[in-house]
Design a protein around this motif. Structure first.
Motif, mmCIF file in Angstrom:
data_model
loop_
_atom_site.group_PDB
_atom_site.id
_atom_site.type_symbol
_atom_site.label_atom_id
_atom_site.label_comp_id
_atom_site.label_asym_id
_atom_site.label_seq_id
_atom_site.Cartn_x
_atom_site.Cartn_y
_atom_site.Cartn_z
ATOM 1 N N CYS A 113 3.561 -7.361 4.744
ATOM 2 C CA CYS A 113 3.009 -6.335 3.870
ATOM 3 C C CYS A 113 3.505 -4.983 4.359
ATOM 4 O O CYS A 113 3.985 -4.860 5.471
ATOM 5 C CB CYS A 113 1.483 -6.401 3.846
ATOM 6 S SG CYS A 113 0.711 -6.187 5.447
ATOM 7 N N ASP A 114 3.356 -3.986 3.494
ATOM 8 C CA ASP A 114 3.813 -2.646 3.857
ATOM 9 C C ASP A 114 2.879 -1.965 4.844
ATOM 10 O O ASP A 114 3.313 -1.246 5.722
ATOM 11 C CB ASP A 114 3.949 -1.782 2.602
ATOM 12 C CG ASP A 114 5.124 -2.221 1.752
ATOM 13 O OD1 ASP A 114 6.211 -2.417 2.312
ATOM 14 O OD2 ASP A 114 4.947 -2.376 0.536
ATOM 15 N N ASN A 115 1.581 -2.168 4.662
ATOM 16 C CA ASN A 115 0.593 -1.556 5.547
ATOM 17 C C ASN A 115 -0.524 -2.547 5.818
ATOM 18 O O ASN A 115 -0.881 -3.341 4.958
ATOM 19 C CB ASN A 115 -0.013 -0.300 4.908
ATOM 20 C CG ASN A 115 1.006 0.773 4.688
ATOM 21 O OD1 ASN A 115 1.568 0.875 3.613
ATOM 22 N ND2 ASN A 115 1.267 1.565 5.703
ATOM 23 N N SER A 135 -9.827 4.362 7.600
ATOM 24 C CA SER A 135 -10.166 3.384 6.580
ATOM 25 C C SER A 135 -11.602 2.968 6.819
ATOM 26 O O SER A 135 -12.029 2.817 7.950
ATOM 27 C CB SER A 135 -9.237 2.183 6.679
ATOM 28 O OG SER A 135 -7.911 2.601 6.466
ATOM 29 N N HIS A 154 -4.152 7.096 5.578
ATOM 30 C CA HIS A 154 -3.386 7.338 6.800
ATOM 31 C C HIS A 154 -4.272 7.580 8.011
ATOM 32 O O HIS A 154 -4.017 7.075 9.089
ATOM 33 C CB HIS A 154 -2.467 8.539 6.582
ATOM 34 C CG HIS A 154 -1.620 8.877 7.755
ATOM 35 N ND1 HIS A 154 -0.585 8.072 8.155
ATOM 36 C CD2 HIS A 154 -1.649 9.919 8.614
ATOM 37 C CE1 HIS A 154 -0.015 8.602 9.217
ATOM 38 N NE2 HIS A 154 -0.638 9.719 9.507
ATOM 39 N N ASP A 204 -1.696 7.270 -0.340
ATOM 40 C CA ASP A 204 -0.507 6.703 0.296
ATOM 41 C C ASP A 204 -0.470 7.135 1.749
ATOM 42 O O ASP A 204 -1.032 8.141 2.139
ATOM 43 C CB ASP A 204 0.777 7.048 -0.451
ATOM 44 C CG ASP A 204 1.090 8.521 -0.519
ATOM 45 O OD1 ASP A 204 0.710 9.255 0.396
ATOM 46 O OD2 ASP A 204 1.729 8.928 -1.496
ATOM 47 N N ASN A 205 0.159 6.319 2.537
ATOM 48 C CA ASN A 205 0.351 6.680 3.942
ATOM 49 C C ASN A 205 1.762 6.318 4.353
ATOM 50 O O ASN A 205 2.001 5.838 5.422
ATOM 51 C CB ASN A 205 -0.699 6.032 4.851
ATOM 52 C CG ASN A 205 -0.716 4.537 4.776
ATOM 53 O OD1 ASN A 205 -0.111 3.958 3.889
ATOM 54 N ND2 ASN A 205 -1.393 3.891 5.695
ATOM 55 N N TYR A 206 2.666 6.583 3.451
ATOM 56 C CA TYR A 206 4.075 6.291 3.687
ATOM 57 C C TYR A 206 4.744 7.521 4.289
ATOM 58 O O TYR A 206 5.624 8.123 3.700
ATOM 59 C CB TYR A 206 4.749 5.882 2.385
ATOM 60 C CG TYR A 206 3.968 4.878 1.584
ATOM 61 C CD1 TYR A 206 3.651 3.637 2.129
ATOM 62 C CD2 TYR A 206 3.535 5.158 0.303
ATOM 63 C CE1 TYR A 206 2.927 2.713 1.413
ATOM 64 C CE2 TYR A 206 2.827 4.229 -0.428
ATOM 65 C CZ TYR A 206 2.521 3.017 0.133
ATOM 66 O OH TYR A 206 1.800 2.109 -0.588
ATOM 67 N N TRP A 258 -4.460 -6.071 3.798
ATOM 68 C CA TRP A 258 -3.007 -5.996 3.639
ATOM 69 C C TRP A 258 -2.700 -5.271 2.345
ATOM 70 O O TRP A 258 -3.297 -5.546 1.304
ATOM 71 C CB TRP A 258 -2.384 -7.377 3.580
ATOM 72 C CG TRP A 258 -2.588 -8.218 4.798
ATOM 73 C CD1 TRP A 258 -3.344 -7.931 5.904
ATOM 74 C CD2 TRP A 258 -2.043 -9.514 5.027
ATOM 75 N NE1 TRP A 258 -3.292 -8.965 6.797
ATOM 76 C CE2 TRP A 258 -2.493 -9.959 6.284
ATOM 77 C CE3 TRP A 258 -1.216 -10.339 4.291
ATOM 78 C CZ2 TRP A 258 -2.149 -11.188 6.818
ATOM 79 C CZ3 TRP A 258 -0.869 -11.571 4.821
ATOM 80 C CH2 TRP A 258 -1.325 -11.980 6.086
ATOM 81 N N ARG A 259 -1.746 -4.381 2.400
ATOM 82 C CA ARG A 259 -1.383 -3.569 1.241
ATOM 83 C C ARG A 259 0.120 -3.655 1.011
ATOM 84 O O ARG A 259 0.898 -3.392 1.924
ATOM 85 C CB ARG A 259 -1.812 -2.136 1.534
ATOM 86 C CG ARG A 259 -1.382 -1.120 0.533
ATOM 87 C CD ARG A 259 -1.900 0.216 0.998
ATOM 88 N NE ARG A 259 -1.426 1.284 0.159
ATOM 89 C CZ ARG A 259 -1.888 2.507 0.242
ATOM 90 N NH1 ARG A 259 -2.810 2.820 1.118
ATOM 91 N NH2 ARG A 259 -1.413 3.435 -0.542
ATOM 92 N N TYR A 302 -4.526 -2.749 7.724
ATOM 93 C CA TYR A 302 -5.654 -1.962 8.204
ATOM 94 C C TYR A 302 -6.703 -2.887 8.808
ATOM 95 O O TYR A 302 -6.895 -3.997 8.340
ATOM 96 C CB TYR A 302 -6.327 -1.207 7.046
ATOM 97 C CG TYR A 302 -5.371 -0.404 6.204
ATOM 98 C CD1 TYR A 302 -5.162 0.941 6.463
ATOM 99 C CD2 TYR A 302 -4.682 -0.994 5.153
ATOM 100 C CE1 TYR A 302 -4.289 1.688 5.681
ATOM 101 C CE2 TYR A 302 -3.812 -0.263 4.370
ATOM 102 C CZ TYR A 302 -3.610 1.071 4.633
ATOM 103 O OH TYR A 302 -2.748 1.796 3.868
#
Length: 160
Positions: free
Chosen positions: A13-15, A81, A78, A101-103, A30-31, A17
């Motif tokens: 996944c990309d992110n 959470s 970011h 977003d937290n990219y 999972w995001r 938490y």
């Protein structure tokens, strides 16, 4: 430090938490996002497409997918959470995820890109915009702010 479980070997996944639920369990969220690759890289958009929620089973050192938060909501971002009861905050939608977003690395290279901020419905796997991304500054990464009621001056101090 105590390791309660190893990284899940299938975690793609990309992110990811870790969130403590109000009922005491740990949630592993999972995001995943996708890129709009048909546009100019300077304006390319990265957008959330899926969120999966797991309860951490510390005894078995694994995770179990859960499909509903029932009357709870998640905030993902970011800086922080958290999981809250929608009963205590009736303006929030139960079984939804509010996300920013937290990219950070993505946005450093492409400062003209739109923000990915919205609300994700876990029951229907659909997202909706919270606000228009064009209204937001593209740097720094947006944050959730959780004020401390104990430190706020609400004018409730007793008069002597």
């Amino acid at each position: 430090m105590k390791v309660i479980m190893e990284m899940h070997r299938y975690a793609e996944c990309d992110n990811m938490y870790i969130v403590q639920a109000p009922w005491g369990d740990l949630l592993n969220v999972w995001r995943d996002a996708q890129y709009d690759q048909d546009t100019d890289p300077e304006t390319m958009k990265k957008e959330l497409v899926e969120i999966e929620v797991y309860e951490v089973d510390t005894m078995a050192k694994g995770i179990v997918e859960i499909k509903s938060l029932h009357d709870h909501v998640l905030f993902l971002g970011h800086n922080q959470s958290l999981c809250l009861s929608a009963r205590q905050y009736p303006s929030l939608k139960p079984n939804h995820v509010y996300f920013t977003d937290n990219y950070e690395l993505w946005l450093k290279g492409f400062k003209g890109n739109c923000r990915d901020i919205g609300v994700f419905d876990l029951e229907n796997n659909r997202r909706e915009e919270l606000v228009s991304p064009q209204l937001w500054s593209n740097w720094p990464v947006p944050l959730w702010i959780t004020p401390s009621i104990a430190k706020m001056d609400l004018g409730l101090k007793k008069q002597l």
